[in-house]
Design an enzyme around this catalytic site. Sequence first.
Site, PDB file in Angstrom:
ATOM      1  N   ARG A 239      66.626  70.201   1.274  1.00 41.05           N
ATOM      2  CA  ARG A 239      67.310  70.403   2.550  1.00 41.05           C
ATOM      3  C   ARG A 239      67.690  69.054   3.134  1.00 41.05           C
ATOM      4  O   ARG A 239      66.939  68.076   3.032  1.00 41.05           O
ATOM      5  CB  ARG A 239      66.413  71.152   3.554  1.00 41.05           C
ATOM      6  CG  ARG A 239      66.247  72.635   3.254  1.00 41.05           C
ATOM      7  CD  ARG A 239      67.528  73.402   3.549  1.00 41.05           C
ATOM      8  NE  ARG A 239      67.373  74.835   3.376  1.00 41.05           N
ATOM      9  CZ  ARG A 239      67.605  75.493   2.259  1.00 41.05           C
ATOM     10  NH1 ARG A 239      67.993  74.832   1.173  1.00 41.05           N
ATOM     11  NH2 ARG A 239      67.469  76.811   2.193  1.00 41.05           N
ATOM     12  N   GLU A 268      76.190  69.439   7.259  1.00 39.03           N
ATOM     13  CA  GLU A 268      76.983  70.092   6.229  1.00 39.03           C
ATOM     14  C   GLU A 268      77.944  71.084   6.869  1.00 39.03           C
ATOM     15  O   GLU A 268      77.596  71.719   7.865  1.00 39.03           O
ATOM     16  CB  GLU A 268      76.069  70.815   5.228  1.00 39.03           C
ATOM     17  CG  GLU A 268      75.202  69.875   4.408  1.00 39.03           C
ATOM     18  CD  GLU A 268      74.355  70.596   3.358  1.00 39.03           C
ATOM     19  OE1 GLU A 268      74.508  71.829   3.216  1.00 39.03           O
ATOM     20  OE2 GLU A 268      73.559  69.928   2.677  1.00 39.03           O
ATOM     21  N   HIS A 286      76.006  70.511  -2.230  1.00 29.01           N
ATOM     22  CA  HIS A 286      75.029  71.594  -2.134  1.00 29.01           C
ATOM     23  C   HIS A 286      75.249  72.629  -3.246  1.00 29.01           C
ATOM     24  O   HIS A 286      75.473  73.824  -2.996  1.00 29.01           O
ATOM     25  CB  HIS A 286      75.102  72.271  -0.769  1.00 29.01           C
ATOM     26  CG  HIS A 286      73.795  72.877  -0.346  1.00 29.01           C
ATOM     27  ND1 HIS A 286      73.364  72.885   0.953  1.00 29.01           N
ATOM     28  CD2 HIS A 286      72.813  73.503  -1.052  1.00 29.01           C
ATOM     29  CE1 HIS A 286      72.179  73.491   1.035  1.00 29.01           C
ATOM     30  NE2 HIS A 286      71.835  73.870  -0.179  1.00 29.01           N
TER      31      HIS A 286
END
Length: 533
Positions: A239, A268, A286
């Site tokens: 994360r 993000e 990601h």
Amino acid sequence: MSQKNNITKPKVLISDKMNPLAAEIFAKKGCDVVEKTGMTPEELLEAIPEYDGLAIRSSTTVTPEILAAAKNLKVIGRAGIGVDNIDVKEATNQGVIVMNTPFGNSITTAEHAVAMMFALARQIPQANESTHQGKWEKKKFMGAELFSKTLGVIGCGNIGGIVADRAVGLKMNVVAFDPFLTEERAVELGVEKVELDELFDKADFITIHVPKNEKTAGLINKDSIAKMKDGVRIINCARGGIIIEADLKDALDSGKVAGAALDVFEVEPAKENALFGHPNVVCTPHLGAATTEAQVNVAIQVAEQLGDYLTNGAVVNALNMPSISAEDAPRLKPYMKLAEQLGSFAGQITDSAIKAVNIKYEGSVTEVNTKPLTAMLVASLLKEQTDTVNMVNAMSVAETRGITLSETKEGSSKDWRSVITVTVETEQRDRNISGTLFTGKEPRIVDIEGVRVEAELTENMLFIRNQDQPGLIGQVGGILGEAKQNIVNFNLGRKPDSDSAVCLVSLDAALPDDVLKTIEAIDQVTMAKKLHF
């Protein structure tokens, strides 16, 4: 027309692109399924009232406005782990179940972390770009072998355990920091369990596999980097926000950190970032769960879960709903609250690997269905360790961590009409906490590690284990008063024929860390913890 043909099928909307198998499974389970992807929020707001179920990935955002309009919605299924795009609290308020698929992409995410480690060690992205430009810079891209290097795994749960297993296969030395990793599980994986500072000192590569929470946010910062080996390489596929990006950039610029491979970022989508363009940084957008196999797995799982709930009432991987029948709900409700508080209390004061958990039911509580109580207690206990645990998967999470679970029942209790006791066995010590219901509905803690204490748990609390000597109450009260911390209740007790005592203090606000450290420094105090309920 027969009565059977008059039954309305549950209607499910798939609002994000998903493997076609999902729609097939919904149909086989007796649901009417509509696939309509790429809708604007306004279009979803208009469409949602007619649906019983909503299956999504990451593109659809389920807001309070959507939930307010979803008059028939019973369940939302997220094909994946994260539910940041769902307002779970509001869904709960609206009576909508939220499910995820927490184990569908573990292998994929672990493999991405290993791939990033290879790319980082051999500078593959940089060498690829250079070669495409017609350059032949063999001397420029001098890499590092993984063989015999030490990999530090921060967080050795489901994904971290897979990474560790793959690294052992690469003949790396693997050290792991995870307070909840048992020695038995470490031996099974072939890793050495260490404290965090020892990991920093030993590791040539560090890979992160923990959830982002109060304990892990900013875990990798200038202070922790200073404890690492010169030339360490860091991988984060967990994360964003676990690494302080500005501190990492400074360490990369100075050469303290030889390189970093990042799949996640503080903000993000990451359209801009201080680390972008750095010659020693490998970045991906990601992609941890972005494989065909993983997307097939989560699509199948979300369709099976939603379809089973809508047609049979089965609840799997629900984040906000206990597995309780309509008949049991009214009687179980206060016990569920008590079980949640007992598990949370035990989890917050446990700092080492859990080996076993025993839950003992005594008195009238044995007359109800205790399975959901056990699931609630174990889920609350383990929530400090993982962000994917819930009532439904708590038992399987405990099993994968090598935790032995047991449940005992006695028809009567010596002191209370009903009492629940949880005993947590760790590598350091055993601890037990008991609770009961006052007036049949108000949860109370009545025993902490053999010390009788009758206390109501409130939002912000301070727990102290101490030697039973004069002056403690005055010192604690003085410190809290000086820090402007208002005391709501001060509960204390001592163990018979012993100098062991405990205090449980209710506060109006969360206790600052510096005040906690001052209390920890009191001579009589053997442990102090701030608790939140």
